[in-house]
Design a protein around this motif. Structure first.
Motif, PDB file in Angstrom:
ATOM      1  N   ALA A  66      31.624  12.588  84.662  1.00  9.84           N
ATOM      2  CA  ALA A  66      32.008  13.206  85.933  1.00  9.84           C
ATOM      3  C   ALA A  66      33.507  13.525  85.940  1.00  9.84           C
ATOM      4  O   ALA A  66      33.924  14.588  86.423  1.00  9.84           O
ATOM      5  CB  ALA A  66      31.654  12.283  87.098  1.00  9.84           C
ATOM      6  N   ILE A  67      34.315  12.620  85.399  1.00  8.22           N
ATOM      7  CA  ILE A  67      35.751  12.877  85.304  1.00  8.22           C
ATOM      8  C   ILE A  67      36.009  14.096  84.426  1.00  8.22           C
ATOM      9  O   ILE A  67      36.793  14.984  84.776  1.00  8.22           O
ATOM     10  CB  ILE A  67      36.482  11.634  84.753  1.00  8.22           C
ATOM     11  N   LEU A  68      35.334  14.171  83.291  1.00  5.55           N
ATOM     12  CA  LEU A  68      35.504  15.313  82.402  1.00  5.55           C
ATOM     13  C   LEU A  68      35.080  16.615  83.076  1.00  5.55           C
ATOM     14  O   LEU A  68      35.740  17.646  82.918  1.00  5.55           O
ATOM     15  CB  LEU A  68      34.689  15.104  81.122  1.00  5.55           C
ATOM     16  N   ALA A  69      33.984  16.560  83.815  1.00  6.41           N
ATOM     17  CA  ALA A  69      33.488  17.762  84.477  1.00  6.41           C
ATOM     18  C   ALA A  69      34.472  18.292  85.510  1.00  6.41           C
ATOM     19  O   ALA A  69      34.583  19.506  85.716  1.00  6.41           O
ATOM     20  CB  ALA A  69      32.132  17.486  85.138  1.00  6.41           C
ATOM     21  N   ASN A  70      35.211  17.387  86.146  1.00  7.92           N
ATOM     22  CA  ASN A  70      36.155  17.786  87.193  1.00  7.92           C
ATOM     23  C   ASN A  70      37.556  18.060  86.655  1.00  7.92           C
ATOM     24  O   ASN A  70      38.382  18.643  87.370  1.00  7.92           O
ATOM     25  CB  ASN A  70      36.238  16.688  88.258  1.00  7.92           C
ATOM     26  N   CYS A  71      37.808  17.656  85.413  1.00  5.54           N
ATOM     27  CA  CYS A  71      39.171  17.717  84.869  1.00  5.54           C
ATOM     28  C   CYS A  71      39.472  19.102  84.300  1.00  5.54           C
ATOM     29  O   CYS A  71      38.724  19.629  83.460  1.00  5.54           O
ATOM     30  CB  CYS A  71      39.346  16.656  83.794  1.00  5.54           C
ATOM     31  N   THR A  72      40.589  19.681  84.714  1.00  2.00           N
ATOM     32  CA  THR A  72      41.003  21.002  84.244  1.00  2.00           C
ATOM     33  C   THR A  72      42.028  20.923  83.120  1.00  2.00           C
ATOM     34  O   THR A  72      42.476  21.964  82.623  1.00  2.00           O
ATOM     35  CB  THR A  72      41.610  21.803  85.408  1.00  2.00           C
ATOM     36  N   ASP A  73      42.407  19.734  82.725  1.00  2.00           N
ATOM     37  CA  ASP A  73      43.442  19.536  81.713  1.00  2.00           C
ATOM     38  C   ASP A  73      42.780  19.271  80.358  1.00  2.00           C
ATOM     39  O   ASP A  73      42.169  18.227  80.144  1.00  2.00           O
ATOM     40  CB  ASP A  73      44.337  18.363  82.116  1.00  2.00           C
ATOM     41  N   ARG A  74      42.923  20.216  79.445  1.00  2.00           N
ATOM     42  CA  ARG A  74      42.258  20.112  78.145  1.00  2.00           C
ATOM     43  C   ARG A  74      42.707  18.886  77.380  1.00  2.00           C
ATOM     44  O   ARG A  74      41.889  18.187  76.759  1.00  2.00           O
ATOM     45  CB  ARG A  74      42.531  21.374  77.322  1.00  2.00           C
ATOM     46  N   GLU A  75      43.994  18.587  77.393  1.00  2.00           N
ATOM     47  CA  GLU A  75      44.493  17.444  76.634  1.00  2.00           C
ATOM     48  C   GLU A  75      43.947  16.135  77.179  1.00  2.00           C
ATOM     49  O   GLU A  75      43.645  15.214  76.420  1.00  2.00           O
ATOM     50  CB  GLU A  75      46.020  17.438  76.640  1.00  2.00           C
ATOM     51  N   VAL A  76      43.826  16.033  78.484  1.00  2.00           N
ATOM     52  CA  VAL A  76      43.223  14.830  79.065  1.00  2.00           C
ATOM     53  C   VAL A  76      41.771  14.712  78.625  1.00  2.00           C
ATOM     54  O   VAL A  76      41.315  13.632  78.232  1.00  2.00           O
ATOM     55  CB  VAL A  76      43.326  14.852  80.603  1.00  2.00           C
ATOM     56  N   ILE A 132      29.957   5.719  90.974  1.00  2.00           N
ATOM     57  CA  ILE A 132      29.617   6.989  90.323  1.00  2.00           C
ATOM     58  C   ILE A 132      29.812   8.154  91.287  1.00  2.00           C
ATOM     59  O   ILE A 132      30.389   9.190  90.926  1.00  2.00           O
ATOM     60  CB  ILE A 132      28.164   6.968  89.807  1.00  2.00           C
ATOM     61  N   ASN A 133      29.355   7.984  92.512  1.00  2.00           N
ATOM     62  CA  ASN A 133      29.476   9.063  93.491  1.00  2.00           C
ATOM     63  C   ASN A 133      30.941   9.377  93.796  1.00  2.00           C
ATOM     64  O   ASN A 133      31.319  10.536  93.982  1.00  2.00           O
ATOM     65  CB  ASN A 133      28.731   8.698  94.776  1.00  2.00           C
ATOM     66  N   PHE A 134      31.770   8.353  93.856  1.00  2.00           N
ATOM     67  CA  PHE A 134      33.197   8.567  94.060  1.00  2.00           C
ATOM     68  C   PHE A 134      33.752   9.449  92.949  1.00  2.00           C
ATOM     69  O   PHE A 134      34.470  10.424  93.200  1.00  2.00           O
ATOM     70  CB  PHE A 134      33.927   7.221  94.080  1.00  2.00           C
ATOM     71  N   CYS A 135      33.420   9.130  91.710  1.00  2.00           N
ATOM     72  CA  CYS A 135      33.955   9.885  90.573  1.00  2.00           C
ATOM     73  C   CYS A 135      33.406  11.302  90.509  1.00  2.00           C
ATOM     74  O   CYS A 135      34.073  12.199  89.982  1.00  2.00           O
ATOM     75  CB  CYS A 135      33.662   9.138  89.281  1.00  2.00           C
ATOM     76  N   ARG A 136      32.240  11.518  91.034  1.00  2.00           N
ATOM     77  CA  ARG A 136      31.680  12.861  91.058  1.00  2.00           C
ATOM     78  C   ARG A 136      32.317  13.729  92.136  1.00  2.00           C
ATOM     79  O   ARG A 136      32.464  14.939  91.961  1.00  2.00           O
ATOM     80  CB  ARG A 136      30.163  12.794  91.286  1.00  2.00           C
ATOM     81  N   GLN A 137      32.705  13.103  93.230  1.00  2.00           N
ATOM     82  CA  GLN A 137      33.121  13.860  94.403  1.00  2.00           C
ATOM     83  C   GLN A 137      34.620  13.981  94.580  1.00  2.00           C
ATOM     84  O   GLN A 137      35.094  14.907  95.239  1.00  2.00           O
ATOM     85  CB  GLN A 137      32.509  13.211  95.653  1.00  2.00           C
ATOM     86  N   ARG A 138      35.389  13.079  94.023  1.00  2.00           N
ATOM     87  CA  ARG A 138      36.827  13.054  94.257  1.00  2.00           C
ATOM     88  C   ARG A 138      37.573  13.770  93.128  1.00  2.00           C
ATOM     89  O   ARG A 138      37.035  13.974  92.051  1.00  2.00           O
ATOM     90  CB  ARG A 138      37.333  11.606  94.366  1.00  2.00           C
ATOM     91  N   PRO A 139      38.836  14.170  93.352  1.00  2.00           N
ATOM     92  CA  PRO A 139      39.630  14.769  92.281  1.00  2.00           C
ATOM     93  C   PRO A 139      39.682  13.849  91.062  1.00  2.00           C
ATOM     94  O   PRO A 139      39.706  12.627  91.192  1.00  2.00           O
ATOM     95  CB  PRO A 139      41.016  14.923  92.917  1.00  2.00           C
ATOM     96  N   TRP A 140      39.709  14.459  89.892  1.00  2.00           N
ATOM     97  CA  TRP A 140      39.606  13.655  88.676  1.00  2.00           C
ATOM     98  C   TRP A 140      40.752  12.642  88.552  1.00  2.00           C
ATOM     99  O   TRP A 140      40.553  11.550  88.015  1.00  2.00           O
ATOM    100  CB  TRP A 140      39.537  14.542  87.444  1.00  2.00           C
TER     101      TRP A 140
END
Length: 236
Positions: A66-76, A132-140
């Motif tokens: 979920a973090i990866l799906a929301n993350c816009t930073d390639r290096e992260v 899990i829901n927090f990580c899906r819904q909140r900014p990465w």
């Protein structure tokens, strides 16, 4: 009214210390965990803990995805993806989930009863699902911050490695490999998560928000132990 100094962001050093001070609420201090690590748990209580904690183990790569799906930073993303590989496994490495199953086998559970989740109690399931829901819904970045309970994890793993073979000699020591792996992996994960958190939460309001997020994750882990204590009891 607060003045400008009161609202100034904390330095990275002070902010990090305030994050680390949250360790006072880590579940290493929960009576159920204290019972486990002091040798007062029965085989049934240990098996209950392992079976319920498995639900958290299988949630870890889901929250990281979920973090990866929301993350816009390639290096992260390039760094964070290692966490999924650590738990799901890759190549010849069976991964952390399989290591936890082997812990379950070592304490007397069958593979089937671990993976079919028959022993997972509602309070434990609710707490893990909330994470899990927090990580899906909140900014990465907020989800990364929530992962910082890893700051306190090496100590709890080291306690289990030091105490369990003495207190529970009936548990095969090969089953403790998960804890050995996480002592090493958690240090690496902390470095990445802490660097992101210190950089992103760079105003006093954001830093206060970060402390609240970390407290939420600490509450998730504490609630899991509360549910176990209610189900299996805590021996004096």
């Amino acid at each position: 009214m607060e003045n400008a100094v009161d609202l100034a962001p904390w330095s990275h050093t002070e902010f990090e210390q305030r994050l680390r001070d949250k360790g006072a609420a880590y579940h290493i201090h929960h009576p159920f965990n204290v019972m486990l690590n002091s040798g007062r748990a029965t085989p049934e209580q240990i098996r209950g803990w392992v079976a319920n904690r498995f639900y958290y183990q299988i949630a870890i790569p889901q929250k990281d995805a979920a973090i990866l799906a929301n993350c816009t930073d390639r290096e992260v993303r390039r760094g964070w993806i290692q966490r999924i590989l650590d738990h799901d496994g890759h190549g010849d490495d069976a991964g952390g989930i399989e290591a936890w199953i082997r812990l379950g086998l070592a304490v007397g559970l069958s593979r089937e009863e671990i993976v079919d989740l028959r022993h997972v109690i509602p309070g434990n399931r609710f707490a893990v699902d909330a994470y899990i829901n927090f990580c899906r819904q909140r900014p990465w970045q907020e989800s990364v911050c929530a992962s910082l309970t890893e700051l306190f994890a090496p100590k709890i793993h080291k306690e289990r490695l030091a105490n369990w073979p003495e207190h529970y000699p009936w548990i095969e020591t090969e089953g403790l490999q998960y804890f050995r792996n996480r002592v090493r992996q958690a240090r690496r994960d902390v470095e990445q998560g802490l660097a992101i958190t210190l950089a992103y939460f760079d105003t006093r309001p954001l830093q206060l928000r970060a402390l609240d997020i970390l407290q939420f994750k600490l509450d998730v882990l504490w609630q899991m132990n509360d549910a176990l204590a209610l189900k299996y009891g805590v021996n004096a």
